[in-house]
Design a protein around this motif. Structure first.
Motif, PDB file in Angstrom:
ATOM      1  N   VAL A 119      -3.224   4.727   6.726  1.00 51.75           N
ATOM      2  CA  VAL A 119      -3.822   5.754   5.916  1.00 51.75           C
ATOM      3  C   VAL A 119      -5.262   4.574   5.616  1.00 51.75           C
ATOM      4  CG1 VAL A 119      -1.851   6.743   4.997  1.00 51.75           C
ATOM      5  CG2 VAL A 119      -2.817   4.652   3.778  1.00 51.75           C
ATOM      6  N   ASP A 163      -2.966   8.853  -2.142  1.00 56.77           N
ATOM      7  CA  ASP A 163      -2.394   8.949  -3.079  1.00 56.77           C
ATOM      8  C   ASP A 163      -3.007   8.703  -4.552  1.00 56.77           C
ATOM      9  OD1 ASP A 163      -0.795   7.883  -5.009  1.00 56.77           O
ATOM     10  OD2 ASP A 163       0.673   6.667  -4.146  1.00 56.77           O
ATOM     11  N   LEU A 203      -8.115   3.594   3.026  1.00 58.31           N
ATOM     12  CA  LEU A 203      -7.881   2.857   1.822  1.00 58.31           C
ATOM     13  C   LEU A 203      -9.133   2.976   0.991  1.00 58.31           C
ATOM     14  CD1 LEU A 203      -6.438  -0.549   2.957  1.00 58.31           C
ATOM     15  CD2 LEU A 203      -5.341   1.645   2.431  1.00 58.31           C
ATOM     16  N   ALA A 227      -1.256   0.236   7.123  1.00 61.52           N
ATOM     17  CA  ALA A 227      -0.656   1.118   6.329  1.00 61.52           C
ATOM     18  C   ALA A 227      -0.670   2.346   6.791  1.00 61.52           C
ATOM     19  CB  ALA A 227      -1.901   1.045   5.054  1.00 61.52           C
ATOM     20  N   ILE A 273       0.893  -1.284   0.014  1.00 63.04           N
ATOM     21  CA  ILE A 273       0.131  -0.041  -0.110  1.00 63.04           C
ATOM     22  C   ILE A 273       0.757   1.140   0.004  1.00 63.04           C
ATOM     23  CG2 ILE A 273      -1.581   1.450   1.316  1.00 63.04           C
ATOM     24  CD1 ILE A 273      -3.103  -1.046  -0.115  1.00 63.04           C
ATOM     25  N   ARG A 274       2.175   1.292   0.759  1.00 67.19           N
ATOM     26  CA  ARG A 274       2.727   2.408   0.991  1.00 67.19           C
ATOM     27  C   ARG A 274       3.661   2.548  -0.503  1.00 67.19           C
ATOM     28  NH1 ARG A 274       4.817   0.932   6.866  1.00 67.19           N
ATOM     29  NH2 ARG A 274       3.026   1.494   8.063  1.00 67.19           N
ATOM     30  N   ASN A 285      -4.168   3.293  -1.423  1.00 67.26           N
ATOM     31  CA  ASN A 285      -3.902   4.447  -0.242  1.00 67.26           C
ATOM     32  C   ASN A 285      -4.717   5.537  -0.970  1.00 67.26           C
ATOM     33  OD1 ASN A 285      -3.119   6.679   1.021  1.00 67.26           O
ATOM     34  ND2 ASN A 285      -0.956   6.299   0.803  1.00 67.26           N
ATOM     35  N   ILE A 323      -5.701  -1.690   6.959  1.00 68.60           N
ATOM     36  CA  ILE A 323      -5.626  -0.357   7.294  1.00 68.60           C
ATOM     37  C   ILE A 323      -4.817   0.226   8.335  1.00 68.60           C
ATOM     38  CG2 ILE A 323      -7.410   1.624   7.444  1.00 68.60           C
ATOM     39  CD1 ILE A 323      -9.429  -0.145   6.806  1.00 68.60           C
TER      40      ILE A 323
END
Length: 304
Positions: A115, A25, A117, A113, A3-4, A22, A110
């Protein structure tokens, strides 16, 4: 983690499997649209780990605060967005669809991560929603960096999408019924007119198009009281009146709407794998989860 790095992850939830990126993003979000073949006017649901995270992306009204007592759970709220959410997520709308999923792997992802999603269903756009990890791999393959296997989805149909203000309106029936919402709010909850929710673009919320959730074979609905056709694969509610020797799938022999919802997409996918000339499905009783099941069947038939 994936995810990152801006990659996509197949994420189990209690409803269906999601294709997660993300939500902050924009480029990763655009990869979701590309992987699914999803039109960019169809906004995505943002999945959060807790109410504190929800407050970082949206503004909750007093009615929305009451509805948040149903989280974690299969309820998506349409809320005023905060500036941190990219236009790619909301299709340029000033609202954002938000929920907290009720699945331990989704919540763990979540939190890991760090963040929210953005995660629509993990399938090709317009096709049958995935309720197992194998369904995700079958439809999306290498477009997904990681698929987390959380087993079959417990509920099996997507979340209810609700616009809470100025008056509560269900835009998409789902895992939380209108009856449950009315009891919680102590007021009536309307169901949006099908034509009204599909005529305007961009869509106000995810999953509102008239044709959606469709198998590869043409699907039509069996008129009430009519005989089952002999030249089709059949999707029946209880199967009590199926012709002998027919190619059929049954949603719930006991007439349980919860079981029918959990089995809907898997049974539809099983029939479609037989490559029938067509599929004929019958509607279920139009109450409780039946409202969500019938919504999916009508849109699988292009009648949503």
């Amino acid at each position: 983690m994936a995810i990152r790095r801006g990659e996509l992850v197949g994420m189990p939830t209690e409803t269906v499997y999601g294709l997660a990126a993300n939500a902050f993003d924009a480029q990763a979000v655009l990869r979701v649209f590309a992987a699914k073949g999803r039109p960019r006017f169809d906004p995505l649901i943002v999945h959060c780990a807790d109410l504190a995270m929800v407050r970082t992306v949206a503004v909750l009204s007093p009615r929305a605060e009451r509805l948040a007592s149903l989280w974690p759970g299969p309820l998506t709220l349409i809320l005023p967005r905060l500036a941190c959410i990219p236009d790619a997520v909301t299709s340029g709308l000033e609202s954002v669809a938000v929920r907290i999923p009720d699945h331990p792997l989704a919540l763990a992802l979540i939190r890991a991560a760090g963040v929210p999603l953005a995660a629509p269903s993990a399938n090709r756009f317009g096709r049958i929603s995935p309720t197992t990890a194998a369904h995700v791999a079958e439809q999306l393959g290498d477009a997904v960096s990681v698929i987390l296997d959380g087993g079959p989805c417990r509920i099996g149909v997507e979340s209810t999408v609700l616009r809470p203000d100025p008056h509560p309106v269900v835009l998409r029936p789902g895992g939380v019924t209108r009856e449950q919402l009315s009891v919680l709010l102590h007021e009536s909850v309307a169901l949006a007119d099908r034509e009204g929710r599909s005529d305007s673009l961009p869509q106000e919320a995810p999953g509102l198009l008239a044709s959606h959730y469709a198998p590869g074979a043409p699907l039509s609905l069996r008129p009430a009281g009519s005989l089952w056709p002999a030249d089709a694969a059949l999707l029946a509610f209880t199967g009590t009146d199926l012709p002998q020797g027919s190619t059929a799938a049954i949603l719930s022999p006991t007439g349980d709407l919860g079981e029918a919802a959990a089995r809907l997409f898997a049974q539809l996918r099983r029939l479609d794998a037989l490559a029938p000339v067509r599929i004929v499905a019958e509607l279920v009783p139009e109450h409780g989860l039946g409202e969500a099941i019938n919504d999916r069947l009508r849109r699988a038939a292009g009648l949503g």
